[in-house]
Design an enzyme around this catalytic site. Structure first.
Site, short mmCIF file in Angstrom:
data_model
loop_
_atom_site.label_atom_id
_atom_site.label_comp_id
_atom_site.label_asym_id
_atom_site.label_seq_id
_atom_site.Cartn_x
_atom_site.Cartn_y
_atom_site.Cartn_z
N LYS A 11 0.83 -1.21 0.00
CA LYS A 11 0.00 0.00 0.00
C LYS A 11 0.87 1.26 0.00
CE LYS A 11 -3.98 -2.26 2.25
NZ LYS A 11 -5.01 -2.14 3.31
N TYR A 51 -12.30 -2.67 -3.77
CA TYR A 51 -12.83 -2.80 -2.41
C TYR A 51 -14.36 -2.73 -2.38
CZ TYR A 51 -8.31 -2.72 0.07
OH TYR A 51 -7.07 -3.03 0.59
N ASN A 114 -2.03 0.48 6.66
CA ASN A 114 -1.57 -0.79 7.24
C ASN A 114 -0.71 -1.63 6.29
OD1 ASN A 114 -3.62 -1.70 5.62
ND2 ASN A 114 -4.79 -2.70 7.24
N HIS A 117 -2.08 -5.40 1.55
CA HIS A 117 -3.35 -6.11 1.36
C HIS A 117 -3.02 -7.54 0.99
CE1 HIS A 117 -7.18 -7.47 -0.26
NE2 HIS A 117 -6.46 -7.98 -1.25
N GLU A 128 -9.57 -11.21 -7.36
CA GLU A 128 -8.62 -10.09 -7.21
C GLU A 128 -7.45 -10.21 -8.20
OE1 GLU A 128 -9.58 -9.28 -2.49
OE2 GLU A 128 -7.56 -9.87 -3.07
#
Ligand code: RTP
Ligand code: MG
Length: 141
Positions: A11, A51, A114, A117, A128
């Site tokens: 990320k 998402y 965070n 993913h 995905e």
């Protein structure tokens, strides 16, 4: 255990911290192969589509804002039990709750920023992977 593939994203916070290589090393040391990889800046539409399962959640806008805030590195990892193995390497969603030595405990600052993913199940992994790597024919193995 079966050979699986899973989708992983480094990320924007982790890319900004210059720890792409350190995270790749953790994948490799755990026996996961990086079989596809690209750096990109997600558009809002791409992040919202990715998402989409979280569309009704209160954190959705913050999540999308964060995911488009800088470049990300997207990869497909392959190996024995890759989906769960990657989730174990990542640690808990909230880095404060993540076990020591996990990617999120070591590199993430908050539940929003965070670091990584990872797909959470076989079905989501397939969806995905084809979302970001449509040319990878993951259905024909
Ligand atoms: P990811 O999908 O990014 O791998 O993370 P995850 O499975 O551990 O967590 P998930 O429940 O799928 O949530 C996706 C991302 O949304 C943010 N989030 N914020 N404020 C909150 O309560 C909250 N809950 C989730 C996190 O950044 C999480 O990674
Ligand atoms: Mg998730």
């Amino acid at each position: 255990m079966a050979i699986e593939r899973t989708l992983s994203i480094i990320k924007p916070d982790a890319v900004a911290k210059n720890v792409i290589g350190q995270i790749y090393t953790r994948f490799e040391n755990a026996g996961l192969k990086i079989i596809a990889s690209r750096m990109t800046q997600l558009s809002r539409a791409e992040a919202e589509g990715f998402y989409a399962v979280h569309r009704e959640r209160p954190f959705f806008k913050d999540l999308v804002d964060f995911m488009v805030s800088g470049p990300v590195v997207i990869q497909v990892l392959e190996g024995e039990g890759a989906i769960l193995k990657n989730r174990d390497l990542m640690g808990a969603t909230d880095p404060k709750k993540a076990e020591k030595g996990t990617i999120r405990a070591d590199f993430a600052d908050s539940i929003d920023a965070n670091a990584v993913h990872g797909s959470d199940a076989e079905e989501t992994a397939k969806v995905e992977i084809s979302y970001f790597f449509p040319a990878l024919n993951v259905y024909s193995r």
